[in-house]
Each structure stands twice: as C-alpha cells, then as structure tokens.
Design a protein around this motif. Structure first.
Motif, PDB file in Angstrom:
ATOM      1  N   LEU A   1       0.785  -1.354  -0.323  1.00 35.88           N
ATOM      2  CA  LEU A   1      -0.231  -0.108   0.215  1.00 35.88           C
ATOM      3  C   LEU A   1       0.824   1.165  -0.401  1.00 35.88           C
ATOM      4  O   LEU A   1       0.759   2.271  -0.582  1.00 35.88           O
ATOM      5  CB  LEU A   1      -0.871   0.281   1.063  1.00 35.88           C
ATOM      6  N   LYS A   2       1.479   1.371   0.258  1.00 33.91           N
ATOM      7  CA  LYS A   2       2.916   2.447   0.908  1.00 33.91           C
ATOM      8  C   LYS A   2       3.056   2.294  -0.653  1.00 33.91           C
ATOM      9  O   LYS A   2       4.330   3.902  -1.549  1.00 33.91           O
ATOM     10  CB  LYS A   2       4.314   2.784   2.028  1.00 33.91           C
ATOM     11  N   ARG A   3       3.879   1.771  -1.279  1.00 37.67           N
ATOM     12  CA  ARG A   3       4.550   2.014  -2.418  1.00 37.67           C
ATOM     13  C   ARG A   3       3.259   2.334  -3.708  1.00 37.67           C
ATOM     14  O   ARG A   3       3.741   3.114  -4.214  1.00 37.67           O
ATOM     15  CB  ARG A   3       4.625   0.037  -3.141  1.00 37.67           C
ATOM     16  N   GLN A   4       2.283   1.196  -3.568  1.00 32.67           N
ATOM     17  CA  GLN A   4       1.087   2.337  -4.687  1.00 32.67           C
ATOM     18  C   GLN A   4       1.017   4.087  -4.108  1.00 32.67           C
ATOM     19  O   GLN A   4       1.237   4.621  -5.303  1.00 32.67           O
ATOM     20  CB  GLN A   4      -0.042   1.325  -3.655  1.00 32.67           C
ATOM     21  N   ALA A   5       0.774   4.004  -2.667  1.00 31.70           N
ATOM     22  CA  ALA A   5       0.891   5.761  -2.402  1.00 31.70           C
ATOM     23  C   ALA A   5       2.021   6.821  -3.669  1.00 31.70           C
ATOM     24  O   ALA A   5       1.913   7.326  -3.723  1.00 31.70           O
ATOM     25  CB  ALA A   5       0.625   6.002  -1.184  1.00 31.70           C
ATOM     26  N   ALA A   6       2.787   5.653  -3.637  1.00 26.93           N
ATOM     27  CA  ALA A   6       4.736   6.689  -3.826  1.00 26.93           C
ATOM     28  C   ALA A   6       4.468   6.755  -5.343  1.00 26.93           C
ATOM     29  O   ALA A   6       5.108   7.981  -5.534  1.00 26.93           O
ATOM     30  CB  ALA A   6       5.203   5.682  -3.258  1.00 26.93           C
ATOM     31  N   ILE A   7       4.004   5.851  -6.354  1.00 31.70           N
ATOM     32  CA  ILE A   7       3.989   5.603  -7.359  1.00 31.70           C
ATOM     33  C   ILE A   7       3.051   6.562  -7.607  1.00 31.70           C
ATOM     34  O   ILE A   7       3.204   7.331  -8.511  1.00 31.70           O
ATOM     35  CB  ILE A   7       3.386   3.969  -7.939  1.00 31.70           C
ATOM     36  N   LYS A   8       1.691   6.965  -7.680  1.00 34.76           N
ATOM     37  CA  LYS A   8       1.161   7.891  -7.883  1.00 34.76           C
ATOM     38  C   LYS A   8       1.427   9.268  -7.202  1.00 34.76           C
ATOM     39  O   LYS A   8       1.427   9.975  -8.140  1.00 34.76           O
ATOM     40  CB  LYS A   8      -0.183   8.319  -6.699  1.00 34.76           C
ATOM     41  N   ALA A   9       2.339   9.385  -6.148  1.00 30.16           N
ATOM     42  CA  ALA A   9       2.762  10.740  -6.506  1.00 30.16           C
ATOM     43  C   ALA A   9       3.753  11.274  -7.102  1.00 30.16           C
ATOM     44  O   ALA A   9       3.937  12.106  -7.107  1.00 30.16           O
ATOM     45  CB  ALA A   9       3.572  11.199  -4.658  1.00 30.16           C
ATOM     46  N   VAL A  10       4.289  10.071  -8.064  1.00 30.14           N
ATOM     47  CA  VAL A  10       4.995  10.436  -8.702  1.00 30.14           C
ATOM     48  C   VAL A  10       4.564  11.415 -10.319  1.00 30.14           C
ATOM     49  O   VAL A  10       5.315  12.419 -10.574  1.00 30.14           O
ATOM     50  CB  VAL A  10       6.202   9.173 -10.345  1.00 30.14           C
TER      51      VAL A  10
END
Ligand code: 5RP
Length: 221
Positions: free
Chosen positions: A6-15
């Motif tokens: 889930l942390k990774r999904q939020a991080a990818i969106k931030a790009v």
C-alpha cells in the motif's frame, strides 16, 4: 495486500505530482524510499531534490537524482513525505525515523506538501503514536521533567543521535486536542530543538492507499 505494498501504491501515485525540470523536496522513511525508486524508474527528469536524511540522499544517489542544499532554494513547488499519523485536517505526527527537524524545514519551503501513506496512518485523533521530540543532550532530563508536567510520558530513544548530534525523546500520552497550541508549547521548552507535530504546517494533499485504490484527500474541516 500488505502494508508495504500500500505504501508503494501511494508512492507511485505521487510521481504524477512531480513537475518536470524543477527542484523538489524529498522526505524520509520506507514510503519515501518507494517514492524515490518510483521516481528514478519513471523516466521523469527533476533538476534536483532537497533531501531530509542520509538514508534518502543515498537512495537518491543510486537513482541518479541530484541533491541540492536547502540553502540553495527559496521555495520548492512540491515536497513529498510520509507520516506516522495524519488526521482529517492533514495535521501529522512525524519523526518515526528521527528526521522531523529537517522534514519540517523542507516542508516549510514547499508550496505543496504531498503526504503519502497507507490507510493505517489516517486516524480520527492524533496521539496513539508517541510524539518524537528532538532535544539538546545536556537538557534531556530537564526537558523530560517539563514533558511530564504537560501530561506526557517521555522515553529516550536509546542509541539514536540525529544529524545534528541531538537526542530523540518519544513522548506518550500527550493531549493533542489543540494541536497547534501543543506544537508551539513544546517548542517553547528550553532545550527542545523541534517536535514532530506538524499542525502549523499540515500537508496540502494526502495520497492514501487502501485495498480499493489510492484516494486523494484534502483537509476536511
Ligand atoms: C521520518 C518520518 C516518516 O515519514 C514516518 O516515520 C513514516 O515512515 P514510514 O514511511 O516508514 O512508515 O516522519 O522521520
């Protein structure tokens, strides 16, 4: 889905929120590590980034993201960072990684603070996570006595020194019903360098990852 995914999904969106060819600010922590990797692999070009910790600087270097010193910029379009807890006003407790002083400095340089987090971080009331307070070593006991007077239970983070050679005291049990007043009050204790309550400078946007996707939230009064 695991918390880390889930942390990774939020991080990818931030790009998607990173402007091309600008300087940006980059926080610290495992969610931010995912962001640095995702940015590095995205093919997007940033001019450079202000980092908030050695850990983030090292990962940025691995992905060829140039680092600049905060004194070289007067403003940053965006700052991306995680949180230990975040409420409906997007006020946060930060500093689980002990980097809240540099994080607060860089957050205050930013026009837009984008917080990236998994859903477990979104809380109705701040304070389950102990508040990290950076203290000058010679004042640790004096500060701790003042924290007890405020209703807190301070616990020294053993063996940890900050980038500035200070210590971290994690404080349990404080009352955060007035977060801005508490942030100011704690910083007025002699010997406190900075506390991890981000009430005066909350996030502007929260990218919150849940099993059904990443939601974009703003402050809900
Ligand atoms: C570091 C921080 C981090 O943003 C916070 O601890 C969240 O960490 P993680 O992304 O590993 O859950 O404030 O000082």
């Amino acid at each position: 889905m695991t918390q880390d995914e889930l942390k990774r999904q939020a991080a990818i969106k931030a790009v998607e929120f990173v402007p091309d060819n600008e300087y940006i600010g980059i926080g610290t922590g495992s969610t931010v590590n995912h962001f640095i990797r995702a940015l590095g692999e995205s093919g997007k070009t940033v001019k450079g980034a202000v980092s908030t910790s050695r850990q983030s600087s090292e990962l940025m270097a691995q992905y060829g993201i140039p680092e600049i010193h905060p004194n070289e910029v007067s403003s940053l379009p965006v700052y991306i960072d995680g949180a230990d807890e975040i409420n409906h006003l997007l006020q946060m407790i930060k500093g689980g990684g002990g980097a809240h002083l540099s994080e607060k400095i860089v957050a205050n340089l930013a026009q837009k603070f984008i917080c990236i987090a998994d859903e477990s971080k979104y809380v109705s009331r701040l304070g389950k996570f102990p508040l990290p307070v950076e203290v000058v070593p010679m004042a640790r006991s004096m500060v701790s006595r003042e924290l007890v007077k405020l209703g807190g239970r301070p616990e020294l983070r053993i063996g940890v020194k900050t980038l500035n050679g200070n210590e971290i005291v994690d404080v349990h049990g404080l009352d955060f019903s007035q977060p801005m007043a508490m942030e100011t009050r704690l910083n007025n204790i002699l010997g406190v360098v900075e506390n991890g309550l981000f009430a005066h400078r909350p996030a502007d946007v929260l990218l919150l990852a849940a099993k059904d996707g990443v939601k974009m939230l703003t402050a809900q009064p």
